[in-house]
Write an enzyme that holds these catalytic residues in place. Structure first.
Site, PDB file in Angstrom:
ATOM      1  N   ASP A   1       0.757  -1.016   0.134  1.00  0.00           N
ATOM      2  CA  ASP A   1       0.107   0.213  -0.035  1.00  0.00           C
ATOM      3  C   ASP A   1       0.886   0.985   0.037  1.00  0.00           C
ATOM      4  O   ASP A   1       2.090   1.413   0.814  1.00  0.00           O
ATOM      5  CB  ASP A   1      -0.831   0.111   1.144  1.00  0.00           C
ATOM      6  CG  ASP A   1      -2.010   0.937   1.168  1.00  0.00           C
ATOM      7  OD1 ASP A   1      -3.063   0.603   0.488  1.00  0.00           O
ATOM      8  OD2 ASP A   1      -1.742   2.264   1.754  1.00  0.00           O
TER       9      ASP A   1
ATOM     10  N   GLU B   1      -4.424   2.562  -4.550  1.00  0.00           N
ATOM     11  CA  GLU B   1      -2.957   2.677  -4.500  1.00  0.00           C
ATOM     12  C   GLU B   1      -2.345   1.221  -3.883  1.00  0.00           C
ATOM     13  O   GLU B   1      -1.083   1.183  -3.252  1.00  0.00           O
ATOM     14  CB  GLU B   1      -2.783   3.635  -3.512  1.00  0.00           C
ATOM     15  CG  GLU B   1      -3.138   3.595  -1.944  1.00  0.00           C
ATOM     16  CD  GLU B   1      -4.483   4.041  -1.704  1.00  0.00           C
ATOM     17  OE1 GLU B   1      -4.887   4.341  -0.547  1.00  0.00           O
ATOM     18  OE2 GLU B   1      -5.290   4.283  -2.593  1.00  0.00           O
TER      19      GLU B   1
END
Length: 503
Positions: free
Chosen positions: A374, A418
């Protein structure tokens, strides 16, 4: 006296692969090689469909675990007793030539596909090793073989795999990696050591599954032409065939039937019902031309109808065309599964791949690892720099992840927003941690300014790792769940770090 002892079978591909690894290390003269018979009854029933299927599966696994070793599916396992006695006799006169003879016999079976119970094959190996063609076998040779067999059986190893023992009591069962072998010879216990994934060579061979409801003898000329360039699997009944196609589909399925034509065409239709992936190319093999059967095959969805009376080279060329078409269709399908922004695989491809790789890990009995990644505080990055800059950041991150995974079989996916996922087949925890840390450092070194980050002045990532062996149970969802939890821990602990889930 040798510091190491190996109990191994001439009829075992794992034993042959260990022999080749030790030959490459120059270690064979230092090892007392005791030849045993893992399953003497195999020689009496070596042509049964069950034994042929098991043999093909073992060669498939050896190729996966030891890709630098030259090995191909033989016609069948030989009765190795006479060949073993010849090696014992040779060792009484010239130990070095006996080692060479043993290697020649191993390679005659596992590379050239010859029958090492055939006197002419043994004669060729003897003369090539510089040994007399006339072998005088004595009762002492039989006794030596019996003693080795008894020592191996007393060890209660049970598994039909090579056993490597050191004089200090350490032992290894199975086919270790090259790194593990070197560690063993340095005096280490290799049970806790694993090969780092980036050091595992990988050969992308296509897999051909061949099913016949009759003796495979008539198929051997074709198999012989294919066995070096492709992985061959030989399911021995319809249930195993269905399981294979469902769990880990081959690149091509060849069907040869004398009694089950209706069942085979029905299977062909069944296998083409799955529209989620490019269709599995299926070709029927027939000993005679028959227009009615050929039309029936095409109506059921077959891609080709091959006559076994043709030269093997022609059949090989036709099969090569089928496999090339399969690759082209897969390439088109992959293009539909690529994330448009980052040019890595998308979430849909991840869901398909995680299932496929899990089944493959089950077949080769190896660990697989998953990294969940992440980008730290990415929402703040978008708020400060705008979405165009955010898109550029994600592209740079994705490119860096791909460049940091060096093996062909490792795959990168945009999991959502993301977040990225990296599947590492045949990887252990230590190797996955090395790759994860490499990725983390590489992204930090991009020096993409991030004023909104609470953990650094540049863009960073948090990574969670999970690693499981399907043989121990569980499913791919467990792998994802553990990696997700490890990622959550990495973010909770301050981000810009790697956390591994407990095994």
């Amino acid at each position: 006296m040798s510091h190491y002892t190996v109990y191994a079978d001439l009829n075992c591909p794992f034993c042959y692969a260990l022999h080749e690894q030790l030959f490459q290390f120059g270690m064979l003269p230092q090892i007392h090689w005791c030849l045993v018979e893992h399953a003497p009854e195999i020689a009496t029933d070596h042509k049964s469909a069950e034994n042929q299927a098991e043999l093909a599966s073992e060669v498939f696994i050896v190729r996966s675990r030891a890709p630098t070793v030259d090995v191909a599916l033989p016609k069948f396992r030989s009765d190795s007793r006479f060949a073993t006695l010849c090696i014992i006799e040779a060792a009484t006169h010239d130990p070095d030539k006996a080692i060479l003879l043993r290697r020649l016999l191993y390679r005659a079976l596992w590379v050239e596909g010859k029958d090492i119970s055939d006197p002419s094959v043994i004669y060729q190996c003897l003369t090539h090793a510089g040994l007399p063609a006339e072998i005088n076998l004595e009762e002492s040779h039989e006794q030596q073989l019996a003693d080795w067999q008894n020592d191996w059986e007393k060890g209660n190893y049970k598994l039909l795999l090579p056993v490597l023992e050191a004089a200090d009591g350490r032992s290894s069962i199975g086919l270790p990696s090259s790194e593990d072998l070197l560690a063993f010879f340095k005096g280490e216990e290799i049970g806790t050591l694993q090969q780092s994934p980036e050091h595992i060579p990988h050969l992308n061979r296509q897999t051909i599954s061949i099913y016949a409801d009759h003796s495979s003898e008539v198929l051997w000329p074709l198999i012989s032409a294919l066995r070096h360039d492709y992985d061959i699997l030989l399911p021995f009944n319809l249930s195993e065939l269905r399981a294979l196609v469902h769990d880990d589909p081959p690149d091509l399925l060849l069907l040869s039937t004398e009694q089950q034509w209706r069942e085979m065409t029905g299977l062909c239709q069944e296998f083409h019902k799955n529209k989620e992936t490019p269709p599995l190319p299926i070709a029927f093999l027939s000993q005679e031309a028959d227009d009615q059967l050929e039309m029936s095959a095409y109506r059921s969805g077959a891609s080709d109808f091959l006559l076994l009376s043709r030269r093997p080279e022609i059949l090989q060329a036709r099969i090569s065309i089928l496999l090339q078409m399969k690759q082209s269709l897969e390439k088109l399908a992959r293009n539909a599964r690529i994330d448009g922004l980052t040019q890595v695989n998308n979430r849909r491809e991840f869901e398909r791949s995680i299932e496929t790789e899990w089944r493959r890990a089950q077949r080769v009995r190896r660990h697989m690892a998953l990294l969940m990644l992440d980008v730290d505080h990415f929402k703040a990055f978008n708020d400060i720099y705008g979405h165009l800059a955010g898109d550029g950041c994600l592209r740079a991150v994705a490119k860096t992840i791909v460049e940091s995974t060096q093996r062909a079989q490792d795959s990168v996916y945009r999991y959502g927003g993301e977040e990225f996922a990296i599947i590492l087949p045949e990887s252990d925890v230590q190797g996955a941690a090395l790759i994860a840390e490499r990725i983390r450092q590489a992204i930090e070194s991009l020096q993409i300014r991030h004023q909104g980050s609470e953990c650094n002045e540049v863009v960073t990532v948090s990574i969670g790792i999970s690693c499981l062996n399907p043989v121990d149970g569980g499913n791919p969802h467990d792998l994802v769940d553990q990696a997700d939890k490890a990622l959550y821990q990495a973010k909770s602990a301050g981000r810009n770090r790697v956390v591994t889930a407990p095994t």
